[in-house]
Motif scaffolding. Sequence first.
Motif, PDB file in Angstrom:
ATOM      1  N   ALA A  22       3.358  -0.648  -0.013  1.00  0.00           N
ATOM      2  CA  ALA A  22       2.203  -0.558  -0.908  1.00  0.00           C
ATOM      3  C   ALA A  22       2.494  -1.391  -2.153  1.00  0.00           C
ATOM      4  O   ALA A  22       3.508  -1.187  -2.818  1.00  0.00           O
ATOM      5  N   THR A  23       1.617  -2.350  -2.442  1.00  0.00           N
ATOM      6  CA  THR A  23       1.834  -3.222  -3.596  1.00  0.00           C
ATOM      7  C   THR A  23       1.130  -2.720  -4.841  1.00  0.00           C
ATOM      8  O   THR A  23       1.488  -3.103  -5.941  1.00  0.00           O
ATOM      9  N   LEU A  24       0.107  -1.883  -4.660  1.00  0.00           N
ATOM     10  CA  LEU A  24      -0.629  -1.343  -5.798  1.00  0.00           C
ATOM     11  C   LEU A  24      -0.755   0.168  -5.657  1.00  0.00           C
ATOM     12  O   LEU A  24      -0.786   0.691  -4.545  1.00  0.00           O
ATOM     13  N   LYS A  25      -0.842   0.832  -6.797  1.00  0.00           N
ATOM     14  CA  LYS A  25      -1.002   2.286  -6.806  1.00  0.00           C
ATOM     15  C   LYS A  25      -2.172   2.660  -7.698  1.00  0.00           C
ATOM     16  O   LYS A  25      -2.285   2.175  -8.821  1.00  0.00           O
ATOM     17  N   VAL A  26      -3.052   3.510  -7.170  1.00  0.00           N
ATOM     18  CA  VAL A  26      -4.157   4.029  -7.966  1.00  0.00           C
ATOM     19  C   VAL A  26      -3.598   5.190  -8.772  1.00  0.00           C
ATOM     20  O   VAL A  26      -3.248   6.229  -8.209  1.00  0.00           O
ATOM     21  N   LEU A  48      -3.745  -9.259   3.083  1.00  0.00           N
ATOM     22  CA  LEU A  48      -3.591  -7.887   3.563  1.00  0.00           C
ATOM     23  C   LEU A  48      -2.808  -7.101   2.513  1.00  0.00           C
ATOM     24  O   LEU A  48      -1.681  -7.471   2.178  1.00  0.00           O
ATOM     25  N   VAL A  49      -3.418  -6.040   1.980  1.00  0.00           N
ATOM     26  CA  VAL A  49      -2.816  -5.302   0.865  1.00  0.00           C
ATOM     27  C   VAL A  49      -2.855  -3.807   1.152  1.00  0.00           C
ATOM     28  O   VAL A  49      -3.864  -3.282   1.617  1.00  0.00           O
ATOM     29  N   LYS A  50      -1.737  -3.150   0.848  1.00  0.00           N
ATOM     30  CA  LYS A  50      -1.642  -1.698   0.961  1.00  0.00           C
ATOM     31  C   LYS A  50      -1.749  -1.097  -0.425  1.00  0.00           C
ATOM     32  O   LYS A  50      -1.099  -1.560  -1.366  1.00  0.00           O
ATOM     33  N   ILE A  51      -2.553  -0.046  -0.539  1.00  0.00           N
ATOM     34  CA  ILE A  51      -2.760   0.627  -1.819  1.00  0.00           C
ATOM     35  C   ILE A  51      -2.443   2.104  -1.651  1.00  0.00           C
ATOM     36  O   ILE A  51      -2.971   2.756  -0.742  1.00  0.00           O
ATOM     37  N   LYS A  52      -1.598   2.618  -2.521  1.00  0.00           N
ATOM     38  CA  LYS A  52      -1.229   4.029  -2.459  1.00  0.00           C
ATOM     39  C   LYS A  52      -1.991   4.800  -3.534  1.00  0.00           C
ATOM     40  O   LYS A  52      -2.071   4.368  -4.678  1.00  0.00           O
ATOM     41  N   PHE A  53      -2.534   5.931  -3.140  1.00  0.00           N
ATOM     42  CA  PHE A  53      -3.226   6.804  -4.079  1.00  0.00           C
ATOM     43  C   PHE A  53      -2.220   7.818  -4.613  1.00  0.00           C
ATOM     44  O   PHE A  53      -1.939   8.820  -3.977  1.00  0.00           O
TER      45      PHE A  53
END
Length: 99
Positions: A22-26, A48-53
């Motif tokens: 995950a490259t970004l986190k909310v 293609l990007v993974k985002i973690k909440f």
Amino acid sequence: MTVELNNAQIRKLKGMAQCIDATLKVGKSGLSPAFIQSLNQELDRHELVKIKFTEFKEQKKELAPQLAEKTGAHLVTLLGNVAVLYRQNSEPEKRKIKF
């Protein structure tokens, strides 16, 4: 504008997403303009990007499609607290993912 993906393309993207972190986190600021800008930059760079909440875990089912809509990306999958977005680079020579 997003191009519709067929099932084979979605399967390929899901497989590729398993190998990335995950490259970004909310976080606490949610879907702020700065977060959307960062996400757009990551999509331009990687497609293609993974985002973690890390926050807003209860609202992730509503927020993930909003992220896709605001960035013109395709929501590949939402699994647990992680969303995967894909947006094809507008410049053909810069595309990293070939179908």
